[in-house]
Design an enzyme around this catalytic site. Sequence first.
Site, PDB file in Angstrom:
ATOM      1  N   GLU A 104       4.347  -5.733   5.540  1.00 21.00           N
ATOM      2  CA  GLU A 104       5.139  -6.069   6.735  1.00 21.00           C
ATOM      3  C   GLU A 104       4.375  -7.058   7.616  1.00 21.00           C
ATOM      4  O   GLU A 104       4.953  -7.970   8.185  1.00 21.00           O
ATOM      5  CB  GLU A 104       5.460  -4.798   7.517  1.00 21.00           C
ATOM      6  CG  GLU A 104       6.477  -3.909   6.795  1.00 21.00           C
ATOM      7  CD  GLU A 104       6.668  -2.577   7.475  1.00 21.00           C
ATOM      8  OE1 GLU A 104       5.668  -1.835   7.604  1.00 21.00           O
ATOM      9  OE2 GLU A 104       7.785  -2.271   7.892  1.00 21.00           O
ATOM     10  N   GLU A 124       6.489   3.326   1.420  1.00 21.71           N
ATOM     11  CA  GLU A 124       6.594   4.367   2.443  1.00 21.71           C
ATOM     12  C   GLU A 124       7.401   5.586   1.995  1.00 21.71           C
ATOM     13  O   GLU A 124       7.129   6.708   2.419  1.00 21.71           O
ATOM     14  CB  GLU A 124       7.199   3.792   3.724  1.00 21.71           C
ATOM     15  CG  GLU A 124       6.260   2.915   4.515  1.00 21.71           C
ATOM     16  CD  GLU A 124       6.279   1.459   4.054  1.00 21.71           C
ATOM     17  OE1 GLU A 124       6.729   1.172   2.932  1.00 21.71           O
ATOM     18  OE2 GLU A 124       5.826   0.609   4.837  1.00 21.71           O
TER      19      GLU A 124
HETATM   20  N1  T1G Z   1      -4.402   4.851   5.338  1.00 23.37           N
HETATM   21  C1  T1G Z   1      -5.576   5.532   5.374  1.00 23.37           C
HETATM   22  N2  T1G Z   1      -6.366   5.736   4.296  1.00 23.37           N
HETATM   23  C2  T1G Z   1      -5.933   5.230   3.120  1.00 23.37           C
HETATM   24  C3  T1G Z   1      -4.728   4.508   3.004  1.00 23.37           C
HETATM   25  C4  T1G Z   1      -3.952   4.322   4.191  1.00 23.37           C
HETATM   26  N3  T1G Z   1      -2.815   3.634   4.170  1.00 23.37           N
HETATM   27  N4  T1G Z   1      -4.588   4.144   1.690  1.00 23.37           N
HETATM   28  C5  T1G Z   1      -5.659   4.605   1.045  1.00 23.37           C
HETATM   29  N5  T1G Z   1      -6.468   5.254   1.885  1.00 23.37           N
HETATM   30  C6  T1G Z   1      -7.749   5.884   1.559  1.00 23.37           C
HETATM   31  C7  T1G Z   1      -7.596   6.995   0.546  1.00 23.37           C
HETATM   32  O1  T1G Z   1      -7.270   8.204   1.208  1.00 23.37           O
HETATM   33  C8  T1G Z   1      -8.977   7.015  -0.083  1.00 23.37           C
HETATM   34  O2  T1G Z   1      -9.835   7.674   0.858  1.00 23.37           O
HETATM   35  C9  T1G Z   1      -9.381   5.546  -0.099  1.00 23.37           C
HETATM   36  O3  T1G Z   1      -8.552   4.908   0.885  1.00 23.37           O
HETATM   37  C10 T1G Z   1      -9.152   4.896  -1.447  1.00 23.37           C
HETATM   38  O4  T1G Z   1      -7.785   5.165  -1.791  1.00 23.37           O
HETATM   39  C11 T1G Z   1       4.293   1.120   9.316  1.00 23.37           C
HETATM   40  C12 T1G Z   1       4.274   3.524   8.125  1.00 23.37           C
HETATM   41  C13 T1G Z   1      -4.108   1.187  -1.727  1.00 23.37           C
HETATM   42  C14 T1G Z   1      -3.181   1.532  -4.022  1.00 23.37           C
HETATM   43  O5  T1G Z   1       1.352   4.140   1.166  1.00 23.37           O
HETATM   44  O6  T1G Z   1      -1.434   3.548  -2.541  1.00 23.37           O
HETATM   45  O7  T1G Z   1       2.277   1.447   6.206  1.00 23.37           O
HETATM   46  O8  T1G Z   1     -10.537   9.559  -0.627  1.00 23.37           O
HETATM   47  O9  T1G Z   1      -8.347   6.545  -3.812  1.00 23.37           O
HETATM   48  O10 T1G Z   1      -6.777   4.379  -6.258  1.00 23.37           O
HETATM   49  O11 T1G Z   1       5.765   0.732   7.535  1.00 23.37           O
HETATM   50  O12 T1G Z   1      -4.789   3.993  -1.772  1.00 23.37           O
HETATM   51  O13 T1G Z   1     -11.964   7.497  -0.426  1.00 23.37           O
HETATM   52  O14 T1G Z   1     -11.723   9.085   1.526  1.00 23.37           O
HETATM   53  O15 T1G Z   1      -5.978   5.717  -3.378  1.00 23.37           O
HETATM   54  O16 T1G Z   1      -7.838   2.164  -5.491  1.00 23.37           O
HETATM   55  C15 T1G Z   1       1.864   2.617   3.362  1.00 23.37           C
HETATM   56  C16 T1G Z   1      -1.323   4.116   0.208  1.00 23.37           C
HETATM   57  C17 T1G Z   1       1.321   3.461   4.476  1.00 23.37           C
HETATM   58  C18 T1G Z   1      -0.496   2.852   0.430  1.00 23.37           C
HETATM   59  C19 T1G Z   1      -5.574   2.039  -3.520  1.00 23.37           C
HETATM   60  N6  T1G Z   1       0.836   2.346   2.390  1.00 23.37           N
HETATM   61  N7  T1G Z   1      -2.522   3.833  -0.568  1.00 23.37           N
HETATM   62  O17 T1G Z   1      -5.634   2.958  -4.575  1.00 23.37           O
HETATM   63  O18 T1G Z   1      -7.831   4.100  -4.001  1.00 23.37           O
HETATM   64  S1  T1G Z   1       2.554   3.897   5.639  1.00 23.37           S
HETATM   65  C20 T1G Z   1       0.637   3.179   1.352  1.00 23.37           C
HETATM   66  C21 T1G Z   1      -2.467   3.617  -1.906  1.00 23.37           C
HETATM   67  C22 T1G Z   1       2.950   2.422   6.356  1.00 23.37           C
HETATM   68  C23 T1G Z   1       4.409   1.093   7.814  1.00 23.37           C
HETATM   69  C24 T1G Z   1       4.206   2.418   7.162  1.00 23.37           C
HETATM   70  C25 T1G Z   1      -3.789   3.479  -2.602  1.00 23.37           C
HETATM   71  C26 T1G Z   1      -4.136   2.032  -2.953  1.00 23.37           C
HETATM   72  P1  T1G Z   1     -11.100   8.513   0.306  1.00 23.37           P
HETATM   73  P2  T1G Z   1      -7.435   5.488  -3.309  1.00 23.37           P
HETATM   74  P3  T1G Z   1      -7.050   3.392  -5.181  1.00 23.37           P
END
Ligand code: T1G
Length: 686
Positions: A104, A124
Amino acid sequence: MSVVSTKTVGNIAIIVIDNPPVNALSHAVRSGVSEQIAINDENDNVDAIILSCAGRTFCAGADITEFGKPPMSPSLPDIIDEIEMVNTPVIAALHGTALGGGFELALSCHYRIMDTAAKVGLPEVNLGLIPGASGTQRLPRLVGVEVALDMICSGKPISAEKALKIGAVDRLSLDDLETETLAFAQELLADKSPLKRIRDITIEAAPGAIEKYRQKIARKSRGFLAPFAAIRAVEAAATLPYDEGLKVERQEFMTLISSSHSIAQRHLFFAERLAGKVPGIDKKTPLRDIKEVAVIGGGIMGCGIAVNFLNKNLPLTLLEVTEEALETARSKIEGIYLSSVNKGRMTDDQMQKCMDQLTFTTQYDDLSTADLIIEAVFEDIDVKKQVFTKLDQVAKQGAILATNTSFLDINDIAASTSRPRDVIGLHFFSPAHIMPLLEIVRTKNSADDAIATALKIGKIIGKTSVVSGVCYGFIANRMSSCYGREAGLLLLEGASVSEIDQTLFDFGMPMGMFSMLDMAGIDIGVMARKNMMVGSYDDKAFLVHDALVASGKKGQKTGSGFYIHDPATKSKTENPEVEELAVKIAEEHGIKRREINAQEIEDRCIYALINEGFKIVEEGIALRASDVDVVFAHGFGFPRYRGGPLHYAEQVGLEKVLKRINEFADLYGSKWWTPSKLLVENSRKN
Ligand code: T1G
């Protein structure tokens, strides 16, 4: 050190976000971006601004750890509006996975360039949310309503190639992203390209397209809230002015973020990651090098397991006892790949590349170079011990010896070798190349580096891994057998197969217990129970199962089981024999049959799961409650919007759950309904 900084290259300002591990859009990042955008927009020496990230990925979304806490300005929508409205061209340089709020943010920029290996998406819905920073309003304006609906409601990221094709990005970077983004910026300036503001684009949906999509996802998204909220927001984008549509998105988002569904799905997001952390095993533990894999057993499980590794181009040797068995295994594996090729999920070349990694043998000596050997032979402890004794003689030092057993005692198997530290369980779920769950079973002697290596391998082959201790059925099957017990008893007590299945389906399970048994094969459970100690389960609960199998009715594969299956129409009707058997067995056991309502059916089955889950944590078989949730969400399709059995129990209220379990103990005896001590203890904390 600020998480957002600017470096200048000539007349171009490059804003760099550096917030490891995934550049989540935390408050500090949002504040920094807002500040740097304003500074550079007002700087007369800056003709264009590039928005980029350091590390492995462009912003992967809002900072999920901030959800549920008091909002802090600037919000993501605030900075997104600021960026779009500046008078200096802003170009997003995307690498890694620009997801959710990250994508976004990129959509608020006037132009987008993307590394060819990168992905963009709006996932999301996986968190029980919808894009909450104008994604539902901007993406449809850029790529059209139907493509946007697919991306937002599926949550699936798309490749750079597809992103360019649908117009989500303007340019691909084939080599060095920064260099090519700088060149792109100069090109835009030279061409005096306009500031493309997506909010200014108007769109409309083809007649009936929205309703058609709503119907298209109805089955897959059954019970979920977010996908349908997303459709309403996208519909607003196609029918209302931008600012009005944004209000609809905001309203839908705010409703979801405090919903039990989103809280449950965010719980699972973090639980899945926590499951990969084992207290006492440092994440820097040196891993064993896994370059060659071997599988023993070319049955359905062995072949499915093999495909997981072949998919990742790991050389794999499959051992069977005869050439004929090897030929059967080869055709099974080829069949799996051909099905993917026919569905367009892979090309012939990709299939051939996988098959080229595969060798077959009947000789154990040929396994002497394998780094990981997975046994997937008949579920019989003596057969398995024989296999491990042979492996002990031929496997190289340091090889990990894994068994795929579903419930046998792996301590016992390990004891049949001279290297118990190298023995673990790798319990896949059928079909092994599809089901996402992997139980990594740690014996009392399993070496830490063997477990750490298994966790890494699980991630490499795309599984969600959970570490389990050794007990009958480990985590998944032990809980499932309790759930199955109650379904079997309810059948004797007067509930029908379809009443039980419908109730569990309505609860959100992908299918009811008896539909699942017919699909998997009733005989598998019957065979497994033959290995169980008498008294370790309530045998009358499975007498109908035993009788059906004894008369050759094993489920779908024989045409009938609990249901009579019509292969032509793929429909099924209740098998009347089941009712007759239930009446007869109930009479023989003095069980008085009665009408049973859906609430009791649900509580008996689901609370049995919950109680056993708490016992598994209490005994230390599972490392934590959230691991049990991950197992049941990934292994049996427990609805993600309920967060898993133990999270669901917390949402119902542990006191209420305990009260109901005590009622069942009074009604049906304490042997199976003694409340978990941990549940009792935790219910007092609530
Ligand atoms: N926020 C906080 N921490 C996050 C995070 C996030 N969005 N994404 C990953 N982490 C942390 C995760 O907990 C882990 O922590 C570390 O990063 C590595 O992640 C307004 C409301 C990006 C594909 O849904 O899909 O935006 O365990 O083990 O396998 O519209 O992380 O090391 O302490 O998964 O290489 C939308 C979620 C949010 C993406 C990487 N975004 N993340 O995968 O590593 S809502 C998502 C993923 C939003 C807006 C809305 C995956 C990854 P720790 P990982 P990975």
